[in-house]
Design a protein around this motif. Structure first.
Motif, PDB file in Angstrom:
ATOM      1  N   LEU A 248       0.712  -1.277  -0.044  1.00  0.00           N
ATOM      2  CA  LEU A 248      -0.193   0.354  -0.578  1.00  0.00           C
ATOM      3  C   LEU A 248       0.851   1.076  -0.195  1.00  0.00           C
ATOM      4  CD1 LEU A 248      -3.024  -0.901   2.880  1.00  0.00           C
ATOM      5  CD2 LEU A 248      -3.173   0.490   0.256  1.00  0.00           C
ATOM      6  N   GLY A 249       2.054   1.044   0.852  1.00  0.00           N
ATOM      7  CA  GLY A 249       2.737   2.596   0.856  1.00  0.00           C
ATOM      8  C   GLY A 249       3.589   2.835  -0.085  1.00  0.00           C
ATOM      9  N   ALA A 250       4.202   1.377  -0.631  1.00  0.00           N
ATOM     10  CA  ALA A 250       5.335   1.101  -2.642  1.00  0.00           C
ATOM     11  C   ALA A 250       3.650   2.054  -3.247  1.00  0.00           C
ATOM     12  CB  ALA A 250       5.389   0.056  -2.365  1.00  0.00           C
ATOM     13  N   TYR A 251       2.222   1.730  -3.374  1.00  0.00           N
ATOM     14  CA  TYR A 251       1.767   1.871  -4.098  1.00  0.00           C
ATOM     15  C   TYR A 251       1.529   3.207  -4.493  1.00  0.00           C
ATOM     16  CZ  TYR A 251      -0.251  -2.295  -7.529  1.00  0.00           C
ATOM     17  OH  TYR A 251      -0.601  -3.075  -7.820  1.00  0.00           O
ATOM     18  N   LEU A 252       0.979   4.305  -2.750  1.00  0.00           N
ATOM     19  CA  LEU A 252       1.157   5.454  -2.815  1.00  0.00           C
ATOM     20  C   LEU A 252       2.316   5.797  -2.667  1.00  0.00           C
ATOM     21  CD1 LEU A 252      -1.074   6.051   0.300  1.00  0.00           C
ATOM     22  CD2 LEU A 252      -1.524   7.104  -1.765  1.00  0.00           C
ATOM     23  N   HIS A 253       3.309   5.813  -3.005  1.00  0.00           N
ATOM     24  CA  HIS A 253       5.210   6.643  -3.339  1.00  0.00           C
ATOM     25  C   HIS A 253       4.382   6.322  -4.408  1.00  0.00           C
ATOM     26  CE1 HIS A 253       9.451   7.585  -2.847  1.00  0.00           C
ATOM     27  NE2 HIS A 253       8.926   6.419  -3.026  1.00  0.00           N
ATOM     28  N   PHE A 254       4.237   4.875  -5.332  1.00  0.00           N
ATOM     29  CA  PHE A 254       4.405   5.326  -6.971  1.00  0.00           C
ATOM     30  C   PHE A 254       3.491   6.886  -7.672  1.00  0.00           C
ATOM     31  CE2 PHE A 254       2.483   4.578 -10.925  1.00  0.00           C
ATOM     32  CZ  PHE A 254       3.040   4.139 -11.595  1.00  0.00           C
ATOM     33  N   LEU A 255       2.480   7.047  -6.543  1.00  0.00           N
ATOM     34  CA  LEU A 255       2.106   7.758  -7.144  1.00  0.00           C
ATOM     35  C   LEU A 255       2.345   9.434  -6.791  1.00  0.00           C
ATOM     36  CD1 LEU A 255      -2.394   6.488  -6.437  1.00  0.00           C
ATOM     37  CD2 LEU A 255      -1.489   7.619  -8.878  1.00  0.00           C
ATOM     38  N   HIS A 256       2.733   9.640  -5.144  1.00  0.00           N
ATOM     39  CA  HIS A 256       3.173  10.832  -4.577  1.00  0.00           C
ATOM     40  C   HIS A 256       4.185  10.463  -4.565  1.00  0.00           C
ATOM     41  CE1 HIS A 256      -0.774  12.052  -5.475  1.00  0.00           C
ATOM     42  NE2 HIS A 256      -0.858  10.785  -4.468  1.00  0.00           N
ATOM     43  N   PRO A 257       5.773  10.154  -5.314  1.00  0.00           N
ATOM     44  CA  PRO A 257       6.864  10.181  -4.359  1.00  0.00           C
ATOM     45  C   PRO A 257       7.527  11.140  -3.113  1.00  0.00           C
ATOM     46  CG  PRO A 257       7.086  10.286  -6.549  1.00  0.00           C
ATOM     47  CD  PRO A 257       5.569  10.929  -6.203  1.00  0.00           C
ATOM     48  N   GLN A 258       7.134  12.051  -2.550  1.00  0.00           N
ATOM     49  CA  GLN A 258       7.125  12.699  -1.353  1.00  0.00           C
ATOM     50  C   GLN A 258       6.851  12.107  -0.486  1.00  0.00           C
ATOM     51  OE1 GLN A 258       4.715  13.777  -3.809  1.00  0.00           O
ATOM     52  NE2 GLN A 258       3.312  14.794  -3.185  1.00  0.00           N
ATOM     53  N   ILE A 259       5.584  11.196  -0.693  1.00  0.00           N
ATOM     54  CA  ILE A 259       4.929  10.134   0.788  1.00  0.00           C
ATOM     55  C   ILE A 259       6.144   8.980   0.815  1.00  0.00           C
ATOM     56  CG2 ILE A 259       3.266   9.047   1.378  1.00  0.00           C
ATOM     57  CD1 ILE A 259       1.258  10.966  -0.332  1.00  0.00           C
ATOM     58  N   GLY A 260       6.044   8.750   1.756  1.00  0.00           N
ATOM     59  CA  GLY A 260       6.760   7.790   2.430  1.00  0.00           C
ATOM     60  C   GLY A 260       6.171   6.294   2.455  1.00  0.00           C
ATOM     61  N   VAL A 261       7.043   5.315   1.971  1.00  0.00           N
ATOM     62  CA  VAL A 261       6.358   4.209   2.448  1.00  0.00           C
ATOM     63  C   VAL A 261       5.751   3.936   3.245  1.00  0.00           C
ATOM     64  CG1 VAL A 261       6.402   1.600   1.406  1.00  0.00           C
ATOM     65  CG2 VAL A 261       7.764   2.911  -0.362  1.00  0.00           C
ATOM     66  N   LEU A 262       7.122   3.650   4.336  1.00  0.00           N
ATOM     67  CA  LEU A 262       6.759   2.926   5.391  1.00  0.00           C
ATOM     68  C   LEU A 262       5.959   4.100   7.180  1.00  0.00           C
ATOM     69  CD1 LEU A 262       7.169   1.142   7.982  1.00  0.00           C
ATOM     70  CD2 LEU A 262       8.883   2.708   8.357  1.00  0.00           C
ATOM     71  N   PRO A 263       5.562   5.403   6.689  1.00  0.00           N
ATOM     72  CA  PRO A 263       4.749   6.512   7.373  1.00  0.00           C
ATOM     73  C   PRO A 263       3.337   6.272   6.562  1.00  0.00           C
ATOM     74  CG  PRO A 263       6.615   7.835   6.718  1.00  0.00           C
ATOM     75  CD  PRO A 263       6.493   6.227   5.875  1.00  0.00           C
ATOM     76  N   SER A 264       2.743   5.306   5.490  1.00  0.00           N
ATOM     77  CA  SER A 264       1.423   5.853   4.872  1.00  0.00           C
ATOM     78  C   SER A 264       1.274   4.404   5.266  1.00  0.00           C
ATOM     79  CB  SER A 264       1.369   5.464   3.362  1.00  0.00           C
ATOM     80  OG  SER A 264       2.512   4.783   2.583  1.00  0.00           O
ATOM     81  N   ALA A 265       2.347   2.826   5.476  1.00  0.00           N
ATOM     82  CA  ALA A 265       1.552   1.933   5.758  1.00  0.00           C
ATOM     83  C   ALA A 265       1.456   1.827   6.939  1.00  0.00           C
ATOM     84  CB  ALA A 265       3.212   1.377   5.926  1.00  0.00           C
ATOM     85  N   LEU A 266       1.941   2.716   8.033  1.00  0.00           N
ATOM     86  CA  LEU A 266       1.758   2.854   9.417  1.00  0.00           C
ATOM     87  C   LEU A 266       0.312   3.517   9.568  1.00  0.00           C
ATOM     88  CD1 LEU A 266       4.837   3.610  11.265  1.00  0.00           C
ATOM     89  CD2 LEU A 266       3.272   1.529  11.694  1.00  0.00           C
ATOM     90  N   PHE A 267       0.378   4.640   8.531  1.00  0.00           N
ATOM     91  CA  PHE A 267      -1.685   5.177   9.103  1.00  0.00           C
ATOM     92  C   PHE A 267      -2.666   4.122   7.650  1.00  0.00           C
ATOM     93  CE2 PHE A 267      -4.334   7.439   6.263  1.00  0.00           C
ATOM     94  CZ  PHE A 267      -5.333   8.262   7.306  1.00  0.00           C
ATOM     95  N   PHE A 268      -2.210   3.567   7.828  1.00  0.00           N
ATOM     96  CA  PHE A 268      -3.220   2.687   6.954  1.00  0.00           C
ATOM     97  C   PHE A 268      -3.338   1.308   7.330  1.00  0.00           C
ATOM     98  CE2 PHE A 268      -2.478   3.393   2.664  1.00  0.00           C
ATOM     99  CZ  PHE A 268      -3.427   4.238   2.394  1.00  0.00           C
ATOM    100  N   ASN A 269      -2.264   1.262   9.113  1.00  0.00           N
ATOM    101  CA  ASN A 269      -2.610  -0.089   9.872  1.00  0.00           C
ATOM    102  C   ASN A 269      -3.967   0.751  10.872  1.00  0.00           C
ATOM    103  OD1 ASN A 269      -1.806  -2.795  10.542  1.00  0.00           O
ATOM    104  ND2 ASN A 269       0.745  -1.761  10.195  1.00  0.00           N
ATOM    105  N   VAL A 270      -3.646   1.984  11.833  1.00  0.00           N
ATOM    106  CA  VAL A 270      -4.394   2.707  12.692  1.00  0.00           C
ATOM    107  C   VAL A 270      -5.591   2.776  12.070  1.00  0.00           C
ATOM    108  CG1 VAL A 270      -4.752   4.710  13.734  1.00  0.00           C
ATOM    109  CG2 VAL A 270      -1.985   3.932  13.147  1.00  0.00           C
ATOM    110  N   VAL A 271      -6.100   3.230  10.334  1.00  0.00           N
ATOM    111  CA  VAL A 271      -7.261   3.855  10.461  1.00  0.00           C
ATOM    112  C   VAL A 271      -8.142   2.072  10.253  1.00  0.00           C
ATOM    113  CG1 VAL A 271      -8.509   4.185   8.014  1.00  0.00           C
ATOM    114  CG2 VAL A 271      -6.975   5.676   8.659  1.00  0.00           C
TER     115      VAL A 271
END
Length: 448
Positions: free
Chosen positions: A112-135
């Protein structure tokens, strides 16, 4: 005396929910992870591995459904192995299932983090992975019917996107590309690729984890499983073969986002459809991410209710009727895995848990046929004993292949199991009958 309602789950799920949960659990396997198998086997080597694993899953599901409908218990394989082999059987199957689902969750989070990073390179893989976990921990706590309805919506979108993907790349398919360097590592590569082929279907058995929440499980569980398996076989073979023929497959064999990259090759990365596809691609990953949190939490809940894990994890939220502490505990494990492993390592450990669980389930099926011949079996295993035997043999071969090609990770897996057994014995749990034996017996009545 403890309030029984505090450890009971609501029966609200229908066949469409089961199809969505089963396909949703698995569908991220079509989006990423499987392509790592090309790197160890080539296109034809991986196709052979996938066909073998497809046979394993067909025979497994048509056998496993007997257990799921006979003992509709949130513990899944843990409950079946306990009933067939006693406390140690339950412990081994429960441990393997926990590894299967708890580690599938962070693997999907990475992608999930890698897909977001592909779309928006400024978004880090690990932070978005942790965010999805919480949601998704919060979504799962909110209620099973609400979670299942979300699964239906998100899974239909994910399936539609894969069909769209196949339609877009099919005109660019070239057999010369697909057959270029088809088996660079020979038959050894086929064995090395087995765990990545398992990733195409891994977690479909998670439907068993919501068996206590299904309306009329005798009829609805087989319908859910069989329709889901047919959907997944079609999608897995279609995506794998078409993707392998659009370019040099080695360009896609080590990415966490092979499908957006493939669309980018076909349409051009600047094409608006490429970005749209990657955006929609998040749905498939979200469907599986949501589903694995759901399934792993029910496994934690069932093992805690049985005294195999701290009993507080078996609490059911009075408002939402969901096992909130079990969901949160699974989320913490996912956080730890995200900080300590890579996608490939986590996938291999998760697959190892799965194949050990498949083995324990098929052994349990054979034992229960002998031990409890009069047990009500609403869905009898198809072509017994051939189908369960085939599933057992192929899953055993998979386990040894994983051990041979991933020795250090196998040591971690079995060291964890050894530690669990030692703690289990020191606490004297092996001498006690689990407290939800009553629930195992009551489950056979199969309330509507």
């Amino acid at each position: 005396m403890e309030n029984i309602d505090a450890k009971q789950l609501k029966r609200v799920l229908k066949p469409i929910h089961l199809w969505a949960i089963a396909v949703g659990l698995v569908i991220s396997g079509e989006y990423f992870g499987w392509n790592l198998g090309w790197g160890v086997s080539g296109t034809i080597g991986f196709l052979i591995a996938t066909l073998v694993i497809t046979v394993m899953y067909i025979t497994f599901i048509f056998s496993y459904t007997e257990l799921t409908t006979s003992i509709p218990h949130a513990g899944g394989a843990f409950a079946y192995a306990y009933r067939a082999m006693g406390p140690f059987g339950g412990l081994i199957a429960g441990y393997a299932t926990l590894i299967d689902f708890l580690l599938a969750t962070p693997a999907i989070a990475f992608s999930l983090g890698a897909y977001l990073h592909f779309l928006h390179p400024q978004i880090g893989v690990l932070p978005s992975a942790l965010f999805f976990n919480v949601v998704f921990i919060l979504i799962n706590i909110s209620g099973i019917k609400e979670s299942a309805t979300f699964s239906v919506f998100i899974t239909i979108l994910a399936v539609a996107e894969l069909l769209l993907f196949m339609g877009v790349v099919a005109p660019s398919f070239k057999m010369d590309n697909y057959l270029a360097n088809p088996m660079p590592f020979g038959w050894g590569g086929v064995f090395a690729a087995l765990p990545f082929a398992v990733w195409f279907y891994l977690a479909i058995e998670g439907v068993a984890m919501v068996a206590e929440e299904v309306k009329d499980p005798k009829k609805n569980i087989p319908r859910g499983y069989i329709s889901a398996l047919a959907t997944l076989v079609f999608l897995a073979l279609g995506v794998m073969i078409l993707t392998g023929g659009i370019t040099d497959w080695r360009k896609l064999s080590n990415l966490d986002y092979p499908l957006p990259e493939a669309i980018g090759i076909v349409l051009g990365k600047a094409n608006g459809l490429t970005k749209i596809f990657a955006s929609i691609g998040l749905f498939g990953l979200i469907a599986s991410f949501h589903g694995t949190i759901l399934a792993s939490s029910r496994q934690v809940f069932a093992m805690a209710r049985s005294g195999y894990l701290p009993r507080g994890l078996a609490s059911v939220n009075t408002k939402f009727k969901t096992p909130h502490w079990a969901i949160i505990a699974g989320g913490l494990i996912s956080f730890i895995a995200l900080f300590t492993g890579t996608t490939g390592q986590i996938i291999i450990l998760s697959v190892m848990g799965a194949v050990v669980m498949y083995m324990m389930s098929m052994i349990s099926l054979f034992i229960l046929r002998k031990k409890e011949p009069r047990m009500e079996r609403p869905f009898a295993a198809v072509f017994y004993p051939v189908f369960p035997a085939v599933a057992l043999i192929i899953s055993t071969v998979c386990m040894f292949a994983i051990m041979y090609y991933n020795f250090k990770l196998s040591l971690i897996f079995f060291a964890g199991l050894a530690l669990a057994i030692i703690v289990f014995m020191l606490m004297g749990k092996h001498k006690l009958k689990i407290l939800d034996d009553v629930l195992l017996e009551k489950a056979q009545e199969i309330e509507i």
